[in-house]
Design a protein around this motif. Structure first.
Motif, PDB file in Angstrom:
ATOM      1  N   ALA A  91     -22.065 -22.112   1.545  1.00 12.06           N
ATOM      2  CA  ALA A  91     -21.379 -22.033   2.839  1.00 12.06           C
ATOM      3  C   ALA A  91     -20.096 -21.224   2.739  1.00 12.06           C
ATOM      4  N   ALA A  92     -19.599 -20.995   1.548  1.00 12.14           N
ATOM      5  CA  ALA A  92     -18.316 -20.324   1.364  1.00 12.14           C
ATOM      6  C   ALA A  92     -18.447 -18.835   1.069  1.00 12.14           C
ATOM      7  N   ILE A  93     -19.628 -18.235   1.224  1.00 11.70           N
ATOM      8  CA  ILE A  93     -19.767 -16.803   0.927  1.00 11.70           C
ATOM      9  C   ILE A  93     -19.523 -15.917   2.139  1.00 11.70           C
ATOM     10  N   THR A  94     -19.263 -16.525   3.300  1.00 13.38           N
ATOM     11  CA  THR A  94     -19.082 -15.747   4.517  1.00 13.38           C
ATOM     12  C   THR A  94     -17.638 -15.838   4.998  1.00 13.38           C
ATOM     13  N   LEU A  95     -17.019 -14.686   5.188  1.00  7.40           N
ATOM     14  CA  LEU A  95     -15.693 -14.643   5.778  1.00  7.40           C
ATOM     15  C   LEU A  95     -15.812 -14.953   7.257  1.00  7.40           C
ATOM     16  N   GLU A  96     -15.144 -16.000   7.702  1.00  9.09           N
ATOM     17  CA  GLU A  96     -15.149 -16.345   9.129  1.00  9.09           C
ATOM     18  C   GLU A  96     -14.088 -15.571   9.880  1.00  9.09           C
ATOM     19  N   GLY A  97     -13.002 -15.209   9.208  1.00 10.01           N
ATOM     20  CA  GLY A  97     -11.983 -14.400   9.861  1.00 10.01           C
ATOM     21  C   GLY A  97     -10.638 -14.480   9.177  1.00 10.01           C
ATOM     22  N   ILE A  98      -9.823 -13.468   9.439  1.00 13.22           N
ATOM     23  CA  ILE A  98      -8.451 -13.427   8.945  1.00 13.22           C
ATOM     24  C   ILE A  98      -7.544 -13.223  10.151  1.00 13.22           C
ATOM     25  N   THR A  99      -6.521 -14.044  10.239  1.00 14.84           N
ATOM     26  CA  THR A  99      -5.534 -13.922  11.302  1.00 14.84           C
ATOM     27  C   THR A  99      -4.227 -13.428  10.705  1.00 14.84           C
ATOM     28  N   HIS A 100      -3.577 -12.521  11.409  1.00 17.14           N
ATOM     29  CA  HIS A 100      -2.250 -12.037  11.016  1.00 17.14           C
ATOM     30  C   HIS A 100      -1.305 -12.293  12.182  1.00 17.14           C
ATOM     31  N   ARG A 101      -0.190 -12.935  11.900  1.00 19.90           N
ATOM     32  CA  ARG A 101       0.820 -13.097  12.940  1.00 19.90           C
ATOM     33  C   ARG A 101       2.198 -12.892  12.316  1.00 19.90           C
ATOM     34  N   VAL A 102       3.073 -12.324  13.107  1.00 17.73           N
ATOM     35  CA  VAL A 102       4.442 -12.103  12.654  1.00 17.73           C
ATOM     36  C   VAL A 102       5.263 -13.313  13.069  1.00 17.73           C
ATOM     37  N   ALA A 103       5.829 -13.971  12.079  1.00 14.15           N
ATOM     38  CA  ALA A 103       6.679 -15.143  12.296  1.00 14.15           C
ATOM     39  C   ALA A 103       8.118 -14.764  11.946  1.00 14.15           C
ATOM     40  N   SER A 104       9.028 -15.680  12.095  1.00 17.28           N
ATOM     41  CA  SER A 104      10.432 -15.392  11.806  1.00 17.28           C
ATOM     42  C   SER A 104      10.648 -15.008  10.345  1.00 17.28           C
ATOM     43  N   ALA A 105       9.781 -15.484   9.454  1.00 14.32           N
ATOM     44  CA  ALA A 105       9.913 -15.192   8.023  1.00 14.32           C
ATOM     45  C   ALA A 105       9.117 -13.967   7.584  1.00 14.32           C
ATOM     46  N   GLY A 106       8.394 -13.300   8.493  1.00 17.53           N
ATOM     47  CA  GLY A 106       7.602 -12.130   8.139  1.00 17.53           C
ATOM     48  C   GLY A 106       6.159 -12.295   8.558  1.00 17.53           C
ATOM     49  N   SER A 107       5.256 -11.591   7.887  1.00  9.98           N
ATOM     50  CA  SER A 107       3.835 -11.628   8.224  1.00  9.98           C
ATOM     51  C   SER A 107       3.133 -12.798   7.557  1.00  9.98           C
ATOM     52  N   GLU A 108       2.456 -13.586   8.373  1.00  9.24           N
ATOM     53  CA  GLU A 108       1.674 -14.718   7.875  1.00  9.24           C
ATOM     54  C   GLU A 108       0.199 -14.401   8.052  1.00  9.24           C
ATOM     55  N   PHE A 109      -0.586 -14.668   7.010  1.00  8.99           N
ATOM     56  CA  PHE A 109      -2.025 -14.444   7.035  1.00  8.99           C
ATOM     57  C   PHE A 109      -2.735 -15.776   6.838  1.00  8.99           C
ATOM     58  N   GLU A 110      -3.791 -16.000   7.604  1.00 11.69           N
ATOM     59  CA  GLU A 110      -4.653 -17.170   7.458  1.00 11.69           C
ATOM     60  C   GLU A 110      -6.070 -16.658   7.234  1.00 11.69           C
ATOM     61  N   ILE A 111      -6.702 -17.102   6.165  1.00 14.60           N
ATOM     62  CA  ILE A 111      -8.060 -16.690   5.823  1.00 14.60           C
ATOM     63  C   ILE A 111      -8.967 -17.891   5.974  1.00 14.60           C
ATOM     64  N   ASP A 112     -10.056 -17.720   6.711  1.00 13.40           N
ATOM     65  CA  ASP A 112     -11.019 -18.799   6.932  1.00 13.40           C
ATOM     66  C   ASP A 112     -12.368 -18.351   6.382  1.00 13.40           C
TER      67      ASP A 112
END
Length: 138
Positions: A91-112
């Motif tokens: 179940a973990a071989i598929t990238l569901e998505g990556i989110t990028h958002r700019v927060a006060s501390a810089g760029s935050e990335f979330e990988i699912d």
């Protein structure tokens, strides 16, 4: 003001939408439908997180193809990894998505990736491809 991450080898994006398609000078890479996630590596001394994928333009040829795609995040800090209690490697071989958002501390990335997720701050994201090189490129 937060400093947004630089993007190398791919078009930048912002906003909270998941990305599975990555635009590059040589074309788009669909890392959800046309790739299998192979590994995540963290290099403490370099503050890097590298995601490795096996890729094929035709999803039916992924396992037989020798094209590799790496997403390399540099300047990584505040790393968080989570794995599902009932983790299934298949179940973990598929990238569901990556989110990028700019927060006060810089760029935050979330990988699912379904059965695991990863989040961190990073100063850059680079997409690299190779043909005929198995494993991680260092």
């Amino acid at each position: 003001m937060a400093t947004e991450a630089s993007f190398i080898g791919l078009s930048p994006w912002s906003g909270n939408d998941y990305r599975i398609d990555f635009e590059t000078p040589v074309g788009a890479f669909d890392l959800h439908n046309n790739a299998h996630f192979e590994s995540i590596s963290f290099f403490a001394e370099l503050a890097e997180v590298v995601l490795a994928f096996r890729y094929a333009a035709n999803w039916e040829e992924i396992d037989d193809n020798d094209v590799n795609v790496w997403l390399k995040f540099t300047g990584v800090r505040m790393l968080r990894l989570n794995q599902a209690a009932d983790f299934d490697p298949q179940a973990a071989i598929t990238l569901e998505g990556i989110t990028h958002r700019v927060a006060s501390a810089g760029s935050e990335f979330e990988i699912d990736a379904g059965d695991w997720t990863c989040g961190f701050m990073a100063s850059s994201l680079e997409l690299e491809t190779t043909v005929g090189e198995a494993g991680h490129r260092r």
